[in-house]
Design a protein around this motif. Structure first.
Motif, PDB file in Angstrom:
ATOM      1  N   GLU A 154       0.829  -1.209   0.000  1.00  0.00           N
ATOM      2  CA  GLU A 154       0.000   0.000   0.000  1.00  0.00           C
ATOM      3  C   GLU A 154       0.865   1.261   0.000  1.00  0.00           C
ATOM      4  N   SER A 155       1.934   1.252   0.781  1.00  0.00           N
ATOM      5  CA  SER A 155       2.847   2.401   0.822  1.00  0.00           C
ATOM      6  C   SER A 155       3.566   2.585  -0.508  1.00  0.00           C
ATOM      7  N   ILE A 156       3.942   1.480  -1.128  1.00  0.00           N
ATOM      8  CA  ILE A 156       4.604   1.548  -2.436  1.00  0.00           C
ATOM      9  C   ILE A 156       3.658   2.167  -3.457  1.00  0.00           C
ATOM     10  N   LYS A 157       2.417   1.739  -3.446  1.00  0.00           N
ATOM     11  CA  LYS A 157       1.414   2.270  -4.383  1.00  0.00           C
ATOM     12  C   LYS A 157       1.249   3.777  -4.190  1.00  0.00           C
ATOM     13  N   THR A 158       1.200   4.228  -2.954  1.00  0.00           N
ATOM     14  CA  THR A 158       1.057   5.651  -2.659  1.00  0.00           C
ATOM     15  C   THR A 158       2.234   6.441  -3.219  1.00  0.00           C
ATOM     16  N   ILE A 159       3.431   5.940  -3.010  1.00  0.00           N
ATOM     17  CA  ILE A 159       4.628   6.631  -3.516  1.00  0.00           C
ATOM     18  C   ILE A 159       4.615   6.659  -5.039  1.00  0.00           C
ATOM     19  N   MET A 160       4.239   5.555  -5.661  1.00  0.00           N
ATOM     20  CA  MET A 160       4.220   5.530  -7.129  1.00  0.00           C
ATOM     21  C   MET A 160       3.206   6.522  -7.689  1.00  0.00           C
ATOM     22  N   LEU A 161       2.098   6.708  -7.005  1.00  0.00           N
ATOM     23  CA  LEU A 161       1.106   7.685  -7.457  1.00  0.00           C
ATOM     24  C   LEU A 161       1.646   9.113  -7.389  1.00  0.00           C
ATOM     25  N   GLU A 162       2.593   9.361  -6.499  1.00  0.00           N
ATOM     26  CA  GLU A 162       3.198  10.680  -6.351  1.00  0.00           C
ATOM     27  C   GLU A 162       4.427  10.863  -7.252  1.00  0.00           C
ATOM     28  N   SER A 163       4.884   9.795  -7.879  1.00  0.00           N
ATOM     29  CA  SER A 163       6.153   9.819  -8.607  1.00  0.00           C
ATOM     30  C   SER A 163       5.989  10.180 -10.076  1.00  0.00           C
ATOM     31  N   LYS A 164       7.072  10.707 -10.644  1.00  0.00           N
ATOM     32  CA  LYS A 164       7.102  11.058 -12.055  1.00  0.00           C
ATOM     33  C   LYS A 164       7.861  10.032 -12.888  1.00  0.00           C
ATOM     34  N   MET A 165       8.666   9.203 -12.228  1.00  0.00           N
ATOM     35  CA  MET A 165       9.443   8.201 -12.947  1.00  0.00           C
ATOM     36  C   MET A 165       9.995   7.179 -11.979  1.00  0.00           C
ATOM     37  N   GLY A 166      10.533   6.085 -12.518  1.00  0.00           N
ATOM     38  CA  GLY A 166      11.154   5.058 -11.702  1.00  0.00           C
ATOM     39  C   GLY A 166      12.576   4.789 -12.160  1.00  0.00           C
ATOM     40  N   LEU A 167      13.395   4.341 -11.237  1.00  0.00           N
ATOM     41  CA  LEU A 167      14.790   3.999 -11.531  1.00  0.00           C
ATOM     42  C   LEU A 167      15.033   2.530 -11.228  1.00  0.00           C
ATOM     43  N   ILE A 168      15.706   1.853 -12.134  1.00  0.00           N
ATOM     44  CA  ILE A 168      16.181   0.488 -11.879  1.00  0.00           C
ATOM     45  C   ILE A 168      17.631   0.467 -12.335  1.00  0.00           C
ATOM     46  N   LEU A 169      18.527   0.691 -11.399  1.00  0.00           N
ATOM     47  CA  LEU A 169      19.947   0.808 -11.721  1.00  0.00           C
ATOM     48  C   LEU A 169      20.729  -0.316 -11.075  1.00  0.00           C
ATOM     49  N   HIS A 170      20.541  -1.516 -11.601  1.00  0.00           N
ATOM     50  CA  HIS A 170      21.230  -2.697 -11.077  1.00  0.00           C
ATOM     51  C   HIS A 170      22.564  -2.909 -11.768  1.00  0.00           C
ATOM     52  N   ASN A 171      23.498  -3.490 -11.032  1.00  0.00           N
ATOM     53  CA  ASN A 171      24.750  -3.929 -11.640  1.00  0.00           C
ATOM     54  C   ASN A 171      24.450  -5.036 -12.640  1.00  0.00           C
ATOM     55  N   GLN A 172      25.403  -5.312 -13.502  1.00  0.00           N
ATOM     56  CA  GLN A 172      25.215  -6.373 -14.494  1.00  0.00           C
ATOM     57  C   GLN A 172      25.892  -7.655 -14.032  1.00  0.00           C
ATOM     58  N   ASP A 173      25.501  -8.116 -12.873  1.00  0.00           N
ATOM     59  CA  ASP A 173      26.072  -9.360 -12.368  1.00  0.00           C
ATOM     60  C   ASP A 173      24.985 -10.210 -11.729  1.00  0.00           C
TER      61      ASP A 173
END
Length: 162
Positions: free
Chosen positions: A46-65
């Motif tokens: 529920e908290s994640i959903k609330t934050i996503m509703l307030e967000s303009k974009m998402g980041l997924i910056l994982h290493n390549q391993d």
């Protein structure tokens, strides 16, 4: 990876950045002293959903391993479902999906300038952001349970009948 990068360079973006999940001890020291960063820790759905509703974009910056090299992070699909354009690292499946759908930007996470430029290009260009948002939601339909259900039924029928 994102929390480490953002904790060091958030002032270059000059906008509130929510960070959830794991953050290293060194990142937490920087995060707690930065007015642009808001560390949320581990959150329920529920908290994640609330934050996503307030967000303009998402980041997924994982290493390549390890698992990240060829994995499908859940966040990728959550961002799509919530119409969030993304900046993702150049890992195989992420790159393939983002490039095909044009719902975000793929970056070399070892290039600070490339990551910041990509983030700024989405955050500070409303027309571009809206275009990516529409494409993110559209591609999410391709990965919905309804779509996947049909693929699974066809696979099972093929296996059972052959």
């Amino acid at each position: 990876r994102a929390s480490d990068l953002m904790s060091k360079h958030a002032s270059d973006i000059k906008t509130k950045i929510f960070i959830a999940g794991h953050a290293s001890e060194s990142s937490l020291k920087i995060i707690n002293g930065n007015k642009y960063l808001d560390y949320k820790g581990f959150l329920d759905q529920e908290s994640i959903k609330t934050i996503m509703l307030e967000s303009k974009m998402g980041l997924i910056l994982h290493n390549q391993d390890g698992n990240h090299k060829y994995g499908f992070p859940t966040k990728l699909f959550e961002y799509m479902q919530n119409s969030l354009p993304m900046v993702v690292s150049n890992n195989y499946y992420q790159r393939k999906i983002i490039t095909k759908s044009k719902c975000g930007l793929v970056v070399n996470i070892d290039s600070y300038d490339e990551v910041i430029k990509a983030i700024k290009s989405i955050l500070f260009n409303e027309k571009f952001q809206k275009s990516l948002s529409k494409k993110a939601y559209k591609i999410s339909e391709e990965f919905s349970w309804n779509s996947e259900e049909e693929k699974l039924i066809n696979l099972y029928n093929h296996l059972l009948l052959n």
